[in-house]
Scaffold this motif. Structure first.
Motif, PDB file in Angstrom:
ATOM      1  N   ILE A 112       0.858  -1.181   0.000  1.00  0.00           N
ATOM      2  CA  ILE A 112       0.000   0.000   0.000  1.00  0.00           C
ATOM      3  C   ILE A 112       0.894   1.230   0.000  1.00  0.00           C
ATOM      4  O   ILE A 112       1.914   1.269   0.692  1.00  0.00           O
ATOM      5  CB  ILE A 112      -0.985   0.014   1.195  1.00  0.00           C
ATOM      6  N   LYS A 114       0.634   5.493   0.154  1.00  0.00           N
ATOM      7  CA  LYS A 114      -0.196   6.660   0.410  1.00  0.00           C
ATOM      8  C   LYS A 114       0.417   7.836  -0.343  1.00  0.00           C
ATOM      9  O   LYS A 114       1.556   8.223  -0.089  1.00  0.00           O
ATOM     10  CB  LYS A 114      -0.236   6.938   1.916  1.00  0.00           C
ATOM     11  N   TYR A 119      -4.595   6.424  -2.661  1.00  0.00           N
ATOM     12  CA  TYR A 119      -3.894   5.250  -2.168  1.00  0.00           C
ATOM     13  C   TYR A 119      -3.756   4.280  -3.327  1.00  0.00           C
ATOM     14  O   TYR A 119      -4.696   4.100  -4.095  1.00  0.00           O
ATOM     15  CB  TYR A 119      -4.698   4.541  -1.067  1.00  0.00           C
TER      16      TYR A 119
END
Length: 142
Positions: A112, A114, A119
């Motif tokens: 993941i 950011k 995202y």
């Protein structure tokens, strides 16, 4: 012309002196230490690298299982890459984790990132998903 040379000299100086340094876990910002301890366990840290380019600092933490965690200078996470491993879900926004569980029940999040307005999520089944800054699904990325 003199200003151009001065600017070029300053730029080259910064590039030469900017460097990555291996640091100890306790030299990370407190927020980063708390994050790692809460979700990964500090005893699993293999290396901590600080990238200091004189304008900002970034940190990279590598865990024993190969997971890489990137933090900004304040200690907030920017990217977690579990490589082939699923990452813990406790810090993932609820809307994202709920969407993944519902739409892809046999897949886990392995990466993941950011960004400023979104995202980016990579699943163990190979799909790349994008969510807006509020964690709402926007698209499957090719």
């Amino acid at each position: 012309m003199k200003k151009i040379f001065s600017l070029l000299f300053i730029t080259m100086s910064v590039m030469i002196f900017a460097q990555d340094q291996v640091i100890r876990f306790n030299q990370l910002p407190q927020a980063s230490q708390n994050f790692i301890t809460s979700y990964f366990g500090a005893k699993h840290v293999s290396a901590v690298i600080m990238d200091d380019d004189y304008f900002s600092k970034d940190y990279e933490v590598i865990l024993n299982n190969g997971t890489k965690i990137e933090f900004d200078g304040d200690g907030a996470w920017k990217e977690i890459d579990g490589k082939r491993n699923a990452i813990p879900m406790g810090f993932v926004p609820k809307s994202i984790s709920n969407y993944v569980k519902k739409s892809f029940p046999n897949a886990k999040i392995k990466k993941i990132e950011k960004k400023r307005f979104k995202y980016e999520v990579e699943l163990t089944n190979g799909l790349d998903l994008e969510f807006n800054s509020k964690g709402q699904f926007t698209r499957i990325d090719d």
